[in-house]
Design a protein around this motif. Structure first.
Motif, mmCIF file in Angstrom:
data_model
loop_
_atom_site.group_PDB
_atom_site.id
_atom_site.type_symbol
_atom_site.label_atom_id
_atom_site.label_comp_id
_atom_site.label_asym_id
_atom_site.label_seq_id
_atom_site.Cartn_x
_atom_site.Cartn_y
_atom_site.Cartn_z
ATOM 1 N N PRO A 137 5.256 -16.057 -13.203
ATOM 2 C CA PRO A 137 5.432 -14.803 -12.476
ATOM 3 C C PRO A 137 4.184 -14.419 -11.693
ATOM 4 O O PRO A 137 3.068 -14.669 -12.135
ATOM 5 C CB PRO A 137 5.669 -13.790 -13.600
ATOM 6 N N TYR A 138 4.382 -13.856 -10.540
ATOM 7 C CA TYR A 138 3.284 -13.313 -9.741
ATOM 8 C C TYR A 138 3.521 -11.808 -9.666
ATOM 9 O O TYR A 138 4.598 -11.377 -9.259
ATOM 10 C CB TYR A 138 3.301 -13.887 -8.336
ATOM 11 N N ILE A 139 2.531 -11.060 -10.060
ATOM 12 C CA ILE A 139 2.704 -9.608 -10.081
ATOM 13 C C ILE A 139 1.561 -8.999 -9.298
ATOM 14 O O ILE A 139 0.415 -9.060 -9.729
ATOM 15 C CB ILE A 139 2.722 -9.095 -11.530
ATOM 16 N N GLU A 140 1.854 -8.458 -8.143
ATOM 17 C CA GLU A 140 0.802 -8.004 -7.248
ATOM 18 C C GLU A 140 0.997 -6.537 -6.905
ATOM 19 O O GLU A 140 2.027 -6.158 -6.354
ATOM 20 C CB GLU A 140 0.822 -8.840 -5.950
ATOM 21 N N SER A 141 0.011 -5.723 -7.234
ATOM 22 C CA SER A 141 0.142 -4.302 -6.938
ATOM 23 C C SER A 141 -0.996 -3.838 -6.066
ATOM 24 O O SER A 141 -2.162 -4.056 -6.377
ATOM 25 C CB SER A 141 0.142 -3.499 -8.240
ATOM 26 N N LYS A 142 -0.643 -3.221 -4.970
ATOM 27 C CA LYS A 142 -1.665 -2.639 -4.110
ATOM 28 C C LYS A 142 -1.500 -1.135 -4.065
ATOM 29 O O LYS A 142 -1.984 -0.480 -3.152
ATOM 30 C CB LYS A 142 -1.547 -3.203 -2.695
ATOM 31 N N TYR B 205 -5.571 -16.077 -5.528
ATOM 32 C CA TYR B 205 -6.029 -14.687 -5.404
ATOM 33 C C TYR B 205 -7.547 -14.577 -5.231
ATOM 34 O O TYR B 205 -8.078 -13.481 -5.098
ATOM 35 C CB TYR B 205 -5.590 -13.871 -6.624
ATOM 36 N N ARG C 4 0.800 -1.227 0.000
ATOM 37 C CA ARG C 4 0.000 0.000 0.000
ATOM 38 C C ARG C 4 0.834 1.280 0.000
ATOM 39 O O ARG C 4 0.513 2.250 -0.652
ATOM 40 C CB ARG C 4 -0.912 0.016 1.230
ATOM 41 N N ALA D 178 -6.254 -2.912 -6.015
ATOM 42 C CA ALA D 178 -5.161 -3.872 -6.129
ATOM 43 C C ALA D 178 -5.332 -4.713 -7.388
ATOM 44 O O ALA D 178 -6.452 -4.966 -7.833
ATOM 45 C CB ALA D 178 -5.119 -4.799 -4.909
ATOM 46 N N MET D 179 -4.216 -5.095 -7.951
ATOM 47 C CA MET D 179 -4.258 -5.959 -9.136
ATOM 48 C C MET D 179 -3.254 -7.086 -8.956
ATOM 49 O O MET D 179 -2.114 -6.852 -8.570
ATOM 50 C CB MET D 179 -3.908 -5.157 -10.395
ATOM 51 N N ASN D 180 -3.689 -8.304 -9.218
ATOM 52 C CA ASN D 180 -2.793 -9.452 -9.156
ATOM 53 C C ASN D 180 -2.742 -10.111 -10.529
ATOM 54 O O ASN D 180 -3.762 -10.505 -11.065
ATOM 55 C CB ASN D 180 -3.289 -10.469 -8.123
ATOM 56 N N ASN D 181 -1.546 -10.215 -11.041
ATOM 57 C CA ASN D 181 -1.351 -10.762 -12.371
ATOM 58 C C ASN D 181 -0.515 -12.018 -12.287
ATOM 59 O O ASN D 181 0.518 -12.017 -11.624
ATOM 60 C CB ASN D 181 -0.531 -9.764 -13.210
ATOM 61 N N LYS D 182 -0.944 -13.047 -12.944
ATOM 62 C CA LYS D 182 -0.093 -14.241 -12.984
ATOM 63 C C LYS D 182 -0.158 -14.872 -14.364
ATOM 64 O O LYS D 182 -0.945 -15.764 -14.617
ATOM 65 C CB LYS D 182 -0.543 -15.230 -11.915
#
Lengths: 490, 437, 250
Positions: A415-420, B55, A389, B357-361
């Motif tokens: 890949p794990y791409i996590e944006s908060k 997720y 955050r 929030a965004m979670n990409n895999k």
């Protein structure tokens, strides 16, 4: 430029059996009783002359470990490890803690000579530019047998010594930082390491100091049925800089050997740590017999503002690699980088990548990963990029490319791409391809053999990462990659 | 099993009770239902430690199991359909479902467009219709817990057969209308015969204020040289927990375009399972998701290149406002024999506000060497420079943002070649932007 | 001397070359002209040894050596050089690195010593200057981001450095503006010598104004259907390939 030619020569020289570090050294060893127990941990701790708090730390880890389960999420498969069939401590019998090089068993010195690792300072000095010097900590099975340039580094204020020595000589520093990046309870293998680690390097660079030379540790597993559990701790105090290299080899054996290391890096305000690995543990034979299980936890903490941690790895060895050198970007404006080349051939399995955890403001990270799969190997990139955050202005760029040579292998990208955080900008791109037939034909038309052409094109493919390595290592790494791919074409 | 069995949640208990109560009443082969439910029940609702649901933790998102909806009366069904708005302006063959039950009266069977056959699923299940053999065309879908639940509970649906080029779109209209929360499980099977082509529309809507739990599965078996355009629209009610699966098996030289627009539901998860079963087929699978408040939207995609020389393109766009959470999981699988595969997957997300929030895999799983595969993922804000440029030209910030969001989502929607449908999707995007706080 | 006798080649069950005969003497510049799809590029690939082409019959001899039995790199060492119509890009490999690897590979194959670094650089610089190739281009990855003209100049540079005995120019003029065409042609002309022969494949007569051939062959439907002197090219330019297409049908 000459490197390419050397690579090609190298490839040509090697015959069927390409692992050249597979010899064994005959030294009388002292070992802890086989298996893992509180007694074995007490034995190790006593051997190292450790203070009580360290022993307690180990025992707590052991208790915790007993309640944990081996992770199964990685894309690797292997027979169940019998943790009671391993020696957790093995050290040369004569003088396990030599005061000087003269006290080191000549057989061991010969070993490092054969491996091309300079342990005599005067030899290193001869004809080498001072700025190109490398200080070496040589770890043989469970103990450090020699550390070079200690005195000269001390003059600059840099502490570079085996961690077991540091625990005795700088207990406060060690106690302050040990386990602060990779907590004792972090994961199965890290917890095991916390209980039984035997040696590894300790580096402390004081504020404002630029370490006058490259530091390196050379890990060698020699003894049968032993695990190597090294622990490395590097602290770069405010405004300091250090570049550290590690290399690893082991003899050829039919059984698997476990290597479960933990590496912790701490960069305080404005400090920078470059950590490079050329991992060439014995990969096992063509049928997948033997080889090292390389289950390693490496993590860097950019604890201070504007700090930088760079991981560069060239992974060509090990039967199984399970390794994710990561950066916790805690300090504002800190930067994490991960450059990786992972080559798998034969029956090797690689599951490797990185984690970039953005916690601070305006933190940046960059991931360049090049995976090359040949033979019947499996090569997986697994990575996490996350912005919490508060990570306003976080930036990541990821590029991971895979190359397949032959159609018996697998290349995977997870890949794990996590944006908060809305202001975080993450970009990820990945490709998988093969060496194009047209490229091969073009090179062959100019006179390069199929093998030479493959080496050339692969070298081009990994160039972005090789450039990150110190010059000498880049040349070495380039050779290694070509050797690892030996026999994959045709 | 080594895994410790977790305590059953109220929702899991509720589902088990519901199945006990319903199994004797549901039409068709009781054994296959029981088997599916047993498989589901063994693991329970998937949670974050189940990789595919990392997720979207259904165990915590689905507090209680809503009761399965009863078949509406003719009048109730008519009233519900009269209020249905999704894709209302598009002229199409209407195949409507209210509360999970096919509204037979709404279809004029005697004057179906040429090349379209419609068989109600409940009757087919009861009578053991031949086409039932085609259900579940993708073997590995049966391992999916959401799919298993649908198989356990599916009460109704239709089976369509497309036998030639069909001009008129077929509109599968799903409406849930109930003051209290209800669950539905609908299954649609579409058999597209060799050389046939069709535009399939799906719309999903439900009343606000109730936690409806639709779980719909659409399965398409596209034969050789077929062309299927599939457009789906989720405008479910604000409390809904909407689960859906699209499973497509494609033959040689088949063409597929699928565009899924997500605006509704408190929690949604749309799964696309694609299987290339013949050479030289091409698929374009897109998603356009726009969420706000505390919405959670998951797009999960698995495409298996089961044959050589196929091409897949995936483009998923997500716009996240307020404290919403977007999820994209995509996996391209290329087995050893699928040489010359060309697969490209892209997921792009925009976070409009702090708190989202965004979670990409995006994953690649590749075993063949002669392939070109790539994936990309981006996540960030609207381009500041573009915003400034538009504002410098006199647009208020909100309008400038809207314009950029439209352009961003538009890239995923422009693949819809049916103009009224595309316009309806664009209108939905505009509507969403208008109601942004 | 290159001798091709009764060459029959197919790709994926499609006949491309149908009993082609051709002789190119030492020092000779032979041009091959023909309509699109007549098999010109196939001929160049088959001589150089590209996979995918199935040789059903015939032989190709270079100075008496049977090329068909050799791998592409062995053919290169034997003196065959193909200037590609579409030169390949090799990311991450600097042009200099590539040149050195290729030159030394061929020298080794012929039993010559490797070039020293200064010798190598001297040779490259000399050839690059003549072809107006700037130094920074040599540092860049091979052909990556090069313009069409730059790529073709790089081909000729390689030809100059590798000193082959039999050079094939496959549509080298395609994609070149008039200045680039001049530079490339001058580069080729400078390499003409009594012990080096050329096979110039082109669709248009334009290139042959710059690289004047000794002989011209017309190819159609996978065969040489007419041979003559350089005036034949002008004739083709005036009348087009129509006559030869008809002969195909006949």
């Amino acid at each position: 430029m000459p490197a390419v030619q050397e690579t090609i020569d190298q490839v040509r020289l090697i015959d069927v059996d390409q692992y050249k570090y597979g010899f064994e050294t005959e030294v009388e060893m002292e070992k802890a009783p086989k298996g893992l127990s509180e007694d074995v941990i007490r034995f190790i701790s006593a051997k190292k002359g450790e203070p009580e708090w360290m022993l307690q730390w180990r025992l707590d880890a052991y208790k915790r470990w007993l309640t944990m389960k081996e992770p199964t999420w990685a894309r690797v498969s292997y027979d169940k490890i019998d943790y009671n069939d391993i020696y957790y401590y093995a050290a040369p019998k004569n003088n396990p803690a030599p005061k000087s090089l003269d006290e080191v068993d000549p057989e061991i010195l010969k070993t490092y000579e054969k491996l091309g690792i300079p342990l005599r300072e005067q030899e290193i000095l001869a004809g080498v530019e001072p700025r190109n010097r490398v200080a070496v900590d040589a770890v043989f099975d469970s103990v450090s047998v020699a550390t070079t340039f200690k005195e000269e580094l001390k003059k600059a204020g840099v502490i570079f010594m085996p961690i077991s020595e540091a625990i005795r000589e700088y207990p406060d520093l060690v106690r302050q930082y040990l386990g602060s990046v990779v907590p004792v309870t972090d994961n199965y293998f890290a917890t095991l390491n916390s209980a039984v680690f035997t040696d590894g390097s300790f580096v402390y660079v004081p504020p404002g100091v630029r370490c006058p030379m490259e530091l390196s540790t050379y890990f060698r597993i020699n003894e049968k049925n032993t695990g190597q559990f090294e622990r490395t701790l590097i602290i770069a105090d405010k405004g300091s800089y250090v570049s550290y290299l590690e290399g690893c080899t082991a003899p050829k054996r039919d059984e698997n050997q476990l290597h479960a290391a933990v590496v912790e890096l701490i960069a305080l305000d404005d400090a920078e740590i470059k950590y490079s690995t050329v991992q060439n543990w014995y990969p096992g034979d063509a049928e997948g017999r033997g080889g090292i299980y390389n289950f390693v936890t490496k993590r860097g903490d950019c604890r201070g503002k504007n700090s930088v941690i760079t991981w560069t790895q060239v992974e060509t060895g090990s039967a199984i690699t399970w390794k994710y050198p990561s950066c916790i970007l805690r300090g504002d404006n800190s930067r994490g980088e991960f450059y990786s080349i992972a080559v798998s051939n034969g029956m090797q399995q690689v599951d490797s990548g990185t984690k970039m955890i953005h916690l601070g403001k305006n933190t940046t990270s960059r991931i360049i990963s090049k995976g090359i799969a040949a033979g019947r190997s499996e090569n997986t990139y697994r990575g996490l990029v996350s912005a919490h955050r508060k990570a306003t202005g976080a930036r990541n760029f990821t590029n991971c490319d895979s190359l397949l040579i032959g159609n018996q292998c697998g290349a995977h990208t997870v890949p794990y791409i996590e944006s908060k955080n809305a202001s975080a900008v993450f970009e990820h791109e990945a490709t998988t391809s093969k060496i194009s037939e047209d490229q091969m034909f073009y090179c062959q038309q100019r006179g390069l053999s199929e093998e030479e052409a493959t080496a050339l094109i692969v070298n081009g493919f990994v160039k972005d990462v090789l450039q990150q390595l110190p010059m000498e290592f880049a040349v070495e790494a380039q050779k290694l990659i070509s050797i690892s791919l030996e026999g994959s074409v045709g | 099993m080594a895994e410790v069995t977790l305590m059953k949640t109220p929702a899991e208990t509720g589902l088990a009770q519901a199945f006990e109560g319903a199994k004797a009443l549901l039409p068709g082969n009781a054994e296959s239902r029981a088997q599916a439910f047993e498989q589901f029940n063994l693991r329970g609702l998937p949670h974050r430690r189940v990789e595919e649901f990392k997720y979207t933790d259904l165990r915590s998102l689905m507090r209680e199991a809503a009761p399965f909806a009863a078949k509406p009366s003719g009048e109730e069904a008519r009233a519900a359909l009269a209020n249905a708005k999704a894709l209302a302006g598009v002229s199409a063959l209407q195949v409507p479902f209210v509360n999970g039950h096919f509204v037979r009266d709404a279809v004029r069977f005697e004057s179906l467009p040429e090349g379209v056959e419609v068989v109600p699923l409940a009757e087919a299940l009861a009578s053991g219709h031949d086409w039932l053999a085609h259900l579940s065309p993708i073997p590995w879908a049966s391992d999916n817990p959401v799919y298993q639940l649908n198989t356990s509970f599916m009460a109704d649906g239709v089976m369509l057969r497309i036998t030639g080029p069909v001009e008129t779109p077929v509109h599968l209209r799903f409406v849930t209308s109930s003051a209290s929360a209800v669950a539905t499980a609908t299954r649609v099977l579409v058999l597209v015969e060799d050389g046939a082509s069709v535009t399939l529309l799906e719309s999903h809507e439900s009343s606000n204020g109730a936690g409806h739990q639709p779980n719909d599965v659409v399965e398409i078996i596209a034969g050789d040289e077929t062309d299927v355009r599939h457009i789906r629209m989720n405008v479910e009610g604000d409390q809904a927990l909407a689960l859906s699966t699209l499973a497509v098996k494609m033959g040689t030289e088949a063409r597929l375009t699928s565009v899924n627009l997500v605006a509704g539901a408190a929690v949604s998860r749309h799964q696309v399972f694609g299987l290339f079963n013949g050479e030289n087929a091409k698929a374009q699978i897109n998603g356009a998701t726009m969420i706000k408040g505390r919405q959670h939207a998951d797009s999960t995609l698995v495409v298996e290149h089961g044959a050589p020389h196929c091409e897949s393109r995936e483009l998923f766009k997500t716009v996240i406002d307020d404290e919403a959470t977007g999820v994209f999981q995509g996996k391209i699988i290329v087995p050893h024999h699928a040489q010359k595969t060309d697969g490209r997957m892209m997921s792009a997300a925009i976070l409009l506000a702090e708190g989202g929030a965004m979670n990409n895999k995006p994953e690649l799983e590749i075993f063949a060497d002669d392939v070109q595969c790539a994936h990309g993922a981006t996540c960030g804000q609207l381009d500041e420079d573009l915003l400034f440029y538009l504002m410098a030209r006199g647009l208020p910030k909100k309008e400038a943002e809207s314009l950029l969001v439209q352009a961003f989502l538009g890239e995923a929607v422009e693949f819809v070649d049916n103009e009224p449908v595309r316009e309806a999707l664009v209108a939905a995007i505009e509507e969403w932007l208008r109601t942004r706080s | 001397m290159l001798e091709i006798k009764n060459l029959v080649v197919q790709i994926e069950d499609k006949r491309i070359l149908n009993g082609l005969d051709l002789t190119v003497n030492n020092g000779e510049v032979a041009a091959i002209m023909g309509p699109n799809g007549s098999g010109k590029s196939t001929l160049s690939y088959v001589i150089a040894g590209k996979e995918d082409y199935e040789v059903l019959d015939g032989e190709i001899l270079l100075d008496g050596q049977n090329l068909l039995e050799m791998e592409p790199d062995q053919r290169a060492a034997a003196g065959v050089f193909l200037a590609f119509q579409y030169p390949l890009e090799i990311p991450g490999v600097a042009s200099m690195t590539f040149l050195k690897a290729a030159m030394n590979a061929q020298r080794k194959a012929r039993g010559d010593a490797e070039l020293t670094m200064p010798d190598f650089i001297k040779r490259v610089n000399a050839a690059a200057t003549q072809l107006e190739i700037p130094k920074d281009m040599l540092k860049r990855a091979l052909n990556v981001g090069f313009s069409g003209g730059e790529k073709k100049r790089m081909e000729i540079l390689q030809m100059a450095l590798l000193q082959p005995t039999f050079c094939i120019l496959d549509e080298t003029d395609s994609g070149l503006d008039i200045d680039a065409l001049r530079i490339v042609s001058e580069g080729v002309n400078a390499l003409r010598s009594p012990d080096r022969s050329f096979l110039v494949i082109t669709h248009y007569q334009r290139l042959l104004n710059h690289i004047v051939p000794d002989t011209v062959h017309v190819m159609s439907a996978g065969r040489i259907v007419k041979s003559g002197g350089k005036e034949l090219a002008l004739e083709l330019e005036a009348n087009g390939y129509a006559d030869y297409r008809e002969s195909e049908a006949a």
